[in-house]
Write an enzyme that holds these catalytic residues in place. Structure first.
Site, PDB file in Angstrom:
ATOM      1  N   HIS A  87      -2.003 -15.602  13.267  1.00  0.00           N
ATOM      2  CA  HIS A  87      -2.718 -17.184  13.472  1.00  0.00           C
ATOM      3  C   HIS A  87      -1.942 -18.113  14.082  1.00  0.00           C
ATOM      4  O   HIS A  87      -0.863 -18.034  13.904  1.00  0.00           O
ATOM      5  CB  HIS A  87      -3.374 -17.396  12.218  1.00  0.00           C
ATOM      6  CG  HIS A  87      -4.247 -16.434  11.774  1.00  0.00           C
ATOM      7  ND1 HIS A  87      -5.625 -16.561  11.815  1.00  0.00           N
ATOM      8  CD2 HIS A  87      -4.217 -14.969  11.227  1.00  0.00           C
ATOM      9  CE1 HIS A  87      -6.379 -15.590  11.209  1.00  0.00           C
ATOM     10  NE2 HIS A  87      -5.596 -14.702  10.947  1.00  0.00           N
ATOM     11  N   HIS A 135      -9.040 -14.212  14.404  1.00  0.00           N
ATOM     12  CA  HIS A 135     -10.525 -14.957  15.099  1.00  0.00           C
ATOM     13  C   HIS A 135     -10.806 -13.816  16.440  1.00  0.00           C
ATOM     14  O   HIS A 135     -10.558 -12.599  16.504  1.00  0.00           O
ATOM     15  CB  HIS A 135     -10.159 -16.205  15.434  1.00  0.00           C
ATOM     16  CG  HIS A 135      -9.452 -16.801  14.329  1.00  0.00           C
ATOM     17  ND1 HIS A 135     -10.531 -17.287  13.189  1.00  0.00           N
ATOM     18  CD2 HIS A 135      -8.404 -17.137  14.067  1.00  0.00           C
ATOM     19  CE1 HIS A 135      -9.516 -17.891  12.420  1.00  0.00           C
ATOM     20  NE2 HIS A 135      -8.513 -17.788  12.871  1.00  0.00           N
ATOM     21  N   GLU A 148       1.566 -18.114  10.638  1.00  0.00           N
ATOM     22  CA  GLU A 148       0.886 -19.331  11.017  1.00  0.00           C
ATOM     23  C   GLU A 148       1.892 -19.753  11.976  1.00  0.00           C
ATOM     24  O   GLU A 148       2.808 -20.353  11.587  1.00  0.00           O
ATOM     25  CB  GLU A 148       0.480 -20.102  10.026  1.00  0.00           C
ATOM     26  CG  GLU A 148      -0.689 -19.786   9.253  1.00  0.00           C
ATOM     27  CD  GLU A 148      -2.225 -19.839   9.725  1.00  0.00           C
ATOM     28  OE1 GLU A 148      -2.252 -20.420  10.838  1.00  0.00           O
ATOM     29  OE2 GLU A 148      -3.143 -19.760   9.096  1.00  0.00           O
ATOM     30  N   GLU A 208      -7.326 -21.296  19.318  1.00  0.00           N
ATOM     31  CA  GLU A 208      -6.534 -20.122  18.572  1.00  0.00           C
ATOM     32  C   GLU A 208      -6.715 -18.754  18.928  1.00  0.00           C
ATOM     33  O   GLU A 208      -5.842 -18.075  18.942  1.00  0.00           O
ATOM     34  CB  GLU A 208      -6.907 -20.228  16.967  1.00  0.00           C
ATOM     35  CG  GLU A 208      -6.075 -19.673  16.280  1.00  0.00           C
ATOM     36  CD  GLU A 208      -6.265 -19.643  14.569  1.00  0.00           C
ATOM     37  OE1 GLU A 208      -7.196 -20.384  14.231  1.00  0.00           O
ATOM     38  OE2 GLU A 208      -5.466 -19.163  13.805  1.00  0.00           O
TER      39      GLU A 208
END
Ligand code: ZN
Length: 268
Positions: free
Chosen positions: A79, A10, A144, A24
């Site tokens: 992430h 992101h 993640e 995030e």
């Protein structure tokens, strides 16, 4: 020279997931920048590039194009999860491709190292059809790292310690997977943090109450368990710093608003 392309998920107009006052894109950038430092400062024969090093918008195509043009040996996308859950999971592309066995081997090493180091609940080694995994021409793994919408995990994510531990675990996994040696010149002293403790309680409820009161004054805290013989104390940590002076400044600020605190050193 092993080329590691680090992709903080992101950024810019794409915030990614959010929860508990955290975003995030900020967490992934912090982990990535720390990982970049660790690899460059503590390992030999490794070189890195980042898809972004600030809070900017970078398309998925740009991310994979840059890694492909640079001819990276490995692509790591970082992430943070959301949606209710806890722990760690990782992804590789679910398609058929020539270096899939090699990708599996690299992912296994990195995944297992991270789960062990962070003592995370292992959610499994997964596969998905994500752009960054599919459009990269080198082995690619997406991690993640915990759940931003899980209050307990989010509490840990606020600390520099958490960022540092997660980054170091990634570095160790990558180093092991690619046979990258630790630099002999590097300083072997452990990573020390100075924690400002604004209360040590025998019940977690009282610690949470203190954390709540401090939050009203604009201070984020997290709670850690301290074991002394058979007794357990819940310590409220209102700031964790690499630099002792910064911890003392925080201690003075807290004293000015009526909270006495003490400083303890913590090594990761
Ligand atoms: Zn994400």
């Amino acid at each position: 020279m092993v080329r590691i392309f680090i992709d903080p998920g992101h950024g810019g107009s794409d915030a990614g997931a959010s929860g508990n006052g955290l975003t995030e894109k900020d967490l992934t950038l912090n982990i990535a920048l720390t990982l970049d430092d660790v690899l460059n400062e503590q390992y030999d024969d490794v070189t890195t590039r980042l898809s972004r090093s600030t809070d900017t918008t970078v398309s998925l195509e740009e991310r994979t194009n840059r890694a492909n043009e640079w001819n990276a040996d490995f692509f790591l996308s970082i992430h943070v999860n959301a949606g209710g859950g806890e722990g760690f999971e990782s992804y590789i592309w679910n398609g058929n491709f020539t270096n899939k066995e090699e990708t599996r081997r690299i992912r296994r090493t990195i995944h297992d190292t991270i789960v062990e180091q962070i003592n995370w609940r292992d959610r499994g080694k997964k596969e998905a059809n994500f752009h960054v995994l599919r459009q990269t021409s080198m082995p690619a793994v997406l991690t993640e790292n915990g759940f931003i919408d899980n209050p307990e995990e989010a509490e840990q994510m606020r600390s520099e310690e958490w960022i540092s531990s997660v980054a170091r675990a990634h570095a160790e996994g990558i180093a092991e997977a690619f046979g990258i040696e630790e630099s002999t010149e590097s300083d072997p002293t452990p990573n020390t943090f100075y924690r400002v403790i604004t209360g040590s309680f025998q019940t977690e409820a009282n610690a949470k109450q203190r954390r709540y009161v401090l939050s009203k004054h604009g201070y984020d805290s997290f709670i850690t368990e301290f074991h002394d013989g058979d007794s357990v104390y819940y310590r409220v940590v209102t700031g964790s710093f690499r630099n002792r002076d910064n911890a003392e400044n925080r201690q003075n600020e807290l004293r000015n608003i009526g909270f006495e605190s003490f400083i303890v050193s913590f090594e990761t």
